[in-house]
Design a protein around this motif. Sequence first.
Motif, PDB file in Angstrom:
ATOM      1  N   UNK A  81       0.827  -1.193   0.000  1.00  0.00           N
ATOM      2  CA  UNK A  81       0.000   0.000   0.000  1.00  0.00           C
ATOM      3  C   UNK A  81       0.865   1.247   0.000  1.00  0.00           C
ATOM      4  N   UNK A  82       0.482   2.239  -0.808  1.00  0.00           N
ATOM      5  CA  UNK A  82       1.105   3.561  -0.781  1.00  0.00           C
ATOM      6  C   UNK A  82       0.072   4.573  -0.304  1.00  0.00           C
ATOM      7  N   UNK A  83       0.374   5.221   0.802  1.00  0.00           N
ATOM      8  CA  UNK A  83      -0.515   6.240   1.348  1.00  0.00           C
ATOM      9  C   UNK A  83       0.324   7.400   1.866  1.00  0.00           C
ATOM     10  N   UNK A  84      -0.345   8.396   2.407  1.00  0.00           N
ATOM     11  CA  UNK A  84       0.334   9.534   3.014  1.00  0.00           C
ATOM     12  C   UNK A  84      -0.013   9.649   4.475  1.00  0.00           C
ATOM     13  N   UNK A  85       0.953  10.048   5.282  1.00  0.00           N
ATOM     14  CA  UNK A  85       0.707  10.225   6.716  1.00  0.00           C
ATOM     15  C   UNK A  85       0.234  11.635   7.041  1.00  0.00           C
ATOM     16  N   UNK A  86       0.227  12.505   5.995  1.00  0.00           N
ATOM     17  CA  UNK A  86      -0.168  13.916   6.121  1.00  0.00           C
ATOM     18  C   UNK A  86       0.857  14.741   6.889  1.00  0.00           C
ATOM     19  N   UNK A  87       2.036  14.139   7.195  1.00  0.00           N
ATOM     20  CA  UNK A  87       3.115  14.926   7.800  1.00  0.00           C
ATOM     21  C   UNK A  87       3.651  15.935   6.787  1.00  0.00           C
ATOM     22  N   UNK A  88       3.625  15.534   5.489  1.00  0.00           N
ATOM     23  CA  UNK A  88       3.982  16.451   4.407  1.00  0.00           C
ATOM     24  C   UNK A  88       2.764  16.539   3.501  1.00  0.00           C
ATOM     25  N   UNK A  89       2.276  17.745   3.271  1.00  0.00           N
ATOM     26  CA  UNK A  89       1.050  17.932   2.507  1.00  0.00           C
ATOM     27  C   UNK A  89       1.215  17.422   1.080  1.00  0.00           C
ATOM     28  N   UNK A  90       0.221  16.648   0.609  1.00  0.00           N
ATOM     29  CA  UNK A  90       0.156  16.141  -0.761  1.00  0.00           C
ATOM     30  C   UNK A  90       1.360  15.268  -1.121  1.00  0.00           C
ATOM     31  N   UNK A  91       1.838  14.487  -0.159  1.00  0.00           N
ATOM     32  CA  UNK A  91       2.995  13.616  -0.396  1.00  0.00           C
ATOM     33  C   UNK A  91       2.664  12.198   0.047  1.00  0.00           C
ATOM     34  N   UNK A  92       3.006  11.214  -0.803  1.00  0.00           N
ATOM     35  CA  UNK A  92       2.923   9.809  -0.419  1.00  0.00           C
ATOM     36  C   UNK A  92       4.248   9.438   0.247  1.00  0.00           C
ATOM     37  N   UNK A  93       4.231   9.331   1.557  1.00  0.00           N
ATOM     38  CA  UNK A  93       5.480   9.054   2.285  1.00  0.00           C
ATOM     39  C   UNK A  93       5.403   7.788   3.122  1.00  0.00           C
TER      40      UNK A  93
END
Length: 491
Positions: free
Chosen positions: A471-483
């Motif tokens: 799965x690729x998702x974002x933690x929202x720690x960086x806006x608009x970034x899949x991290x």
Amino acid sequence: MPPFAAPSIPKKRPFAGEACTKIVATLGPASDSVEMITKLIQAGADVFRINTAHGDRAAHQQTLDNVRQASAEADFHAAVLVDLAGPKIRLGQLVTEPLQLDEGMTVSFVAGDDSPSELELTSTYENLISELEVGDRVMLADGLVSLRVTQATEQRAECVVTGGGAIRSRQGINLPGVKLSVLAMLPRDIDNAIWAAKNEVDIISLSFVRSPEDVHSLRKLLDEHDSKAIIVAKIEKPEALQCLEEIVDATDAIMVARGDLGVEIDIAETPVAQKRIIRVCRSRIKPVIVATQMLESMHHHSRPTRAEVSDVANAILDGADACMLSGETAIGDHPVKALQTMNHIMCCTENDLTSTSISFGQKQHRRVGRVHEVTSAMTEAATNVAESIGAKLVVIATRSGNTAWVKSQSRSIIPTLGVSESVGTLRRMNLMWGIKPFHVESVGEPTEFIQAMSNWGKENDLLKTGDRVVFMTGTKLIEKVHNSVVVHTVK
């Protein structure tokens, strides 16, 4: 109830029988009904092309409405590509239909819309006579008939027939090597582009692109109307090949329009030009569509030639993201059969890539302008992890589709779902190699999203206990970034 809500598996066609390479199908009298479009979706179509060179606004609107209705009935968000005609020069009305031109005959181009006599021809481009010079070549009927200018005055351009054949009214005129002053977008193209933007069309292609400025003009127009459409620059002029890299940088995607390109340049150079165009697109993370006469014989026959099968397969091996059917589906006798045949060729070719472990993807890490550099690096990492552990599925949660765009260029054969809440994003992802658009009402929190997708896969017999999903998702720690890359084992 968690905020994530997954639908049932789409009706489009069996998940395992779907090619990674996408299919663009041109709509026309043979295929533009809701019933036929639905059948084409089920047979493998991802994108439907509306060719504005034919028909009027009412017909185009009806075709668009039919695609949307068929998509709803097939439970698949098909994309629509509106093809702007561009400065296509055509013959006027002939006196004799068809007109046979034999080698050595003399014909003339004169002003006006209708031919005053049998061997006096007119064109839709009013400046044609003033821009032709002695020695220029003029190609008619898709290059089947050739002329050479022998005399040129302000009133007429006299030509000798150097390659004979029959011509008809409104057929195209190609002028290899002739520098024309005509603009890239004529008033009708601007009007059609605005109509497409207002109707939230997903992809817009620009014909006869000669420079990156042509693309910039269309992008400025679409930006003024808040359109998110993917811009496709059609490469069909020698001037475009001279500044290919700059055009690829300016546009979102490229179409190798081999019909006019094969007339404008030496036809023997077309295969090499195709490979070069694909190579440049791959190096710049830009999708590329190969078009024109891919299954030409299926206009009237239920089986393609062996050469056509090889042509489709070689386009895939070269790295094409999509292949396009033109007259085969627009006016052919077997539109559904042609689409099924193309999908079958694609699947067989891709199966061989899998079995022989051939990878034509770019393995080195490249920064991509469409996404944050962290997203670009994580996308590459997710692909490498999925291949290393033999994952059954890669799932990308995406708002804009840009992460899926980058993932598609890895050419990994592991099935990849591009999951989004946006219908527009889902439709645009239909142009991306190997990405299966998947609609959800809401993605929700990562933990809920992962578990819900795992449950959905099991319920639809796509996953079983012990399978791994990346799965690729974002933690929202960086806006608009899949991290975030998560490996999940189905329980």
